[in-house]
Design a protein around this motif. Structure first.
Motif, short mmCIF file in Angstrom:
data_model
loop_
_atom_site.label_atom_id
_atom_site.label_comp_id
_atom_site.label_asym_id
_atom_site.label_seq_id
_atom_site.Cartn_x
_atom_site.Cartn_y
_atom_site.Cartn_z
N UNK A 1 0.85 -1.19 0.00
CA UNK A 1 0.00 0.00 0.00
C UNK A 1 0.89 1.23 0.00
N UNK A 2 0.30 2.40 -0.24
CA UNK A 2 1.10 3.62 -0.22
C UNK A 2 1.72 3.83 1.17
N UNK A 3 0.97 3.58 2.21
CA UNK A 3 1.49 3.75 3.57
C UNK A 3 2.65 2.80 3.83
N UNK A 4 2.53 1.55 3.38
CA UNK A 4 3.61 0.58 3.55
C UNK A 4 4.84 1.00 2.75
N UNK A 5 4.60 1.54 1.55
CA UNK A 5 5.71 1.99 0.70
C UNK A 5 6.44 3.15 1.37
N UNK A 6 5.69 4.10 1.90
CA UNK A 6 6.30 5.24 2.58
C UNK A 6 7.13 4.77 3.77
N UNK B 1 4.27 13.94 -1.47
CA UNK B 1 4.10 14.06 -2.93
C UNK B 1 5.20 13.36 -3.72
N UNK B 2 6.46 13.48 -3.27
CA UNK B 2 7.55 12.79 -3.96
C UNK B 2 7.44 11.29 -3.78
N UNK B 3 7.05 10.86 -2.57
CA UNK B 3 6.86 9.42 -2.32
C UNK B 3 5.78 8.85 -3.24
N UNK B 4 4.71 9.62 -3.45
CA UNK B 4 3.63 9.16 -4.33
C UNK B 4 4.12 9.05 -5.78
N UNK B 5 4.90 10.03 -6.22
CA UNK B 5 5.46 9.97 -7.57
C UNK B 5 6.32 8.72 -7.74
N UNK B 6 7.14 8.44 -6.75
CA UNK B 6 7.98 7.23 -6.81
C UNK B 6 7.12 5.97 -6.79
N UNK B 7 6.09 6.01 -5.99
CA UNK B 7 5.20 4.84 -5.82
C UNK B 7 4.54 4.45 -7.13
N UNK B 8 4.06 5.44 -7.88
CA UNK B 8 3.36 5.13 -9.13
C UNK B 8 4.32 4.98 -10.30
N UNK C 1 -7.13 4.32 -9.62
CA UNK C 1 -6.65 2.94 -9.47
C UNK C 1 -6.01 2.74 -8.10
N UNK C 2 -5.20 3.72 -7.66
CA UNK C 2 -4.52 3.62 -6.37
C UNK C 2 -5.53 3.64 -5.23
N UNK C 3 -6.55 4.49 -5.32
CA UNK C 3 -7.58 4.55 -4.28
C UNK C 3 -8.35 3.23 -4.22
#
Length: 402
Positions: free
Chosen positions: A146-151, A161-168, A307-309
């Protein structure tokens, strides 16, 4: 490899510990099923369980090839089962074992056995297999990070915002965190993709045309968040020179869903509170795979966020549907037991026309369940007569103030 503690899955395994029910962990290849078994085994060892109480076998390991035969496997396992204490048995990639339901059911009859199994495709939970395990298993469906796990895994909470860019951009598959360059990630994702297409789909489903399958995959990846039917897909692909009929499209999409590469989302009539049989949506298990398939031209901030949501709602153990409200659409209706929540998703709603469009469908819903507009706008939370507009990244991080 850095190990990310996936608390939600661990807590679910702990909750079912020592219960006379088979724990079946499913999910796409490389999403972390083996790792969560390892994490849970370490938890057991840290909470009073001894080494001789744990049996772990990975059936993709060639050292265990002979144990894919059910007679050999049972003969190996039976003497290791303790009679005075619980024996915790972990079978990784159980679908490689012939007639594995018979083995699982037999072991589950023993009062001192607690059984955990994983598999990378839905064959193990097809209608026939599910009948054989009826009432005796619980499925724990895993996703990549998940995004939280990735962060948490990348220590990037100071710049969401940068973490989200990297995530996708990079991927949500856990191992990609260990990779340095984007080209390394593409090579890794290509390997995952080829294994799924060749081993999990083409070989098992005996599909005759890998190029047509890949055309369906690319079409679906390019149309995440769009209302689709098998006939519409077939018509568009045929018009583009790739002749295919709706039944073949349906067969290919079914195979993609069974391998957890794609998720189908049904439509839900909010007024009538019933599922609709036609015109659902499809979402990918990982946006990094989409970028690998389509390249940078595939970037569409709104549909990617949608898609992420969707995946985040699955992480939260919700049943997720596309809402229909008269002639309007609600992006997601998320149902958890008796609780319902509604979501509209947009990259930005700073334009007043866009904001009013996103509000419109939610304003037609008369019940008192929570209603949200999720955006990437870094603005304070706002309330429109009970409809909350919130930042999607803070929502995914579990900001309790929302």
């Amino acid at each position: 490899m850095k190990r990310i503690e996936r608390t939600a899955y661990l807590n679910k395994l702990i909750a079912f510990k020592d219960k006379n029910i088979i724990k079946v962990i499913t999910g796409i290849r490389r999403c972390g099923k083996s790792t969560i078994m390892e994490i849970f085994r370490d938890w057991l060892l840290g909470n009073g369980v001894k080494d001789n109480q744990i049996i772990y076998l990975n059936f993709e390991d060639y050292d265990n090839y002979e144990l894919r035969n059910p007679h050999n496997l049972y003969a190996y396992i039976k003497p290791l089962i303790l009679q005075d204490r619980m024996t915790y048995i972990f079978f990784d990639e159980i679908q490689h074992v012939s007639d594995f339901p018979d083995i699982i059911n037999s072991l589950n009859l023993k009062p001192t056995v607690d059984l955990y199994v994983t598999g990378s495709n839905a064959y193990m939970l097809s209608s026939e297999i599910a009948t054989l395990l009826s009432g005796r298993y619980i499925e724990i469906a895993m996703l990549p990070l998940s995004f939280k796990e990735y962060v948490k895994g990348t220590d990037s909470s100071n710049n969401l915002p940068q973490a989200y860019t990297d995530y996708i951009t990079r991927s949500s598959f856990p191992y990609t965190i260990e990779l340095g360059t984007y080209s390394e990630i593409i090579d890794y994702l290509t390997g995952v993709y080829n294994t799924i297409v060749v081993k999990d789909i083409m070989a098992r489903k005996r599909l005759p045309d890998v190029m047509m399958l890949e055309s369906v995959i690319r079409f679906t990846a390019d149309n995440i968040g769009n209302i689709l039917s098998t006939k519409r897909i077939a018509d568009i692909m045929t018009a583009d020179g790739r002749k295919i009929d709706p039944k073949t499209v349906e067969r290919y999409l079914s195979a993609l869903c069974e391998t957890f590469f794609v998720y189908e989302t049904k439509r839900y009539n909010i007024k009538g509170k019933q599922l609709l049989k036609t015109l659902g949506k499809y979402y990918l298990v990982d946006i990094g795979l989409r970028r690998m398939l389509l390249g940078s031209r595939s970037f569409d901030a709104g549909r990617i966020l949608e898609n992420i949501v969707y995946l985040e709602l699955l992480h939260r153990q919700k049943k997720v549907y596309v809402g229909k409200m008269d002639s309007l659409e609600v992006d997601f209706v998320a149902i958890d037991e008796n609780n319902i929540s509604y979501y509209q998703v947009a990259a930005t709603v700073r334009d007043e026309t866009t904001l009013q469009r996103e509000l419109a469908s939610l304003q037609q819903i008369n019940d008192q369940y929570p209603k949200y507009i999720l955006t990437l706008d870094e603005d304070p939370t706002a309330d429109y007569d009970g409809i909350k507009r919130v930042n999607a990244l803070r929502w995914m991080m579990g900001d309790v103030s929302l």
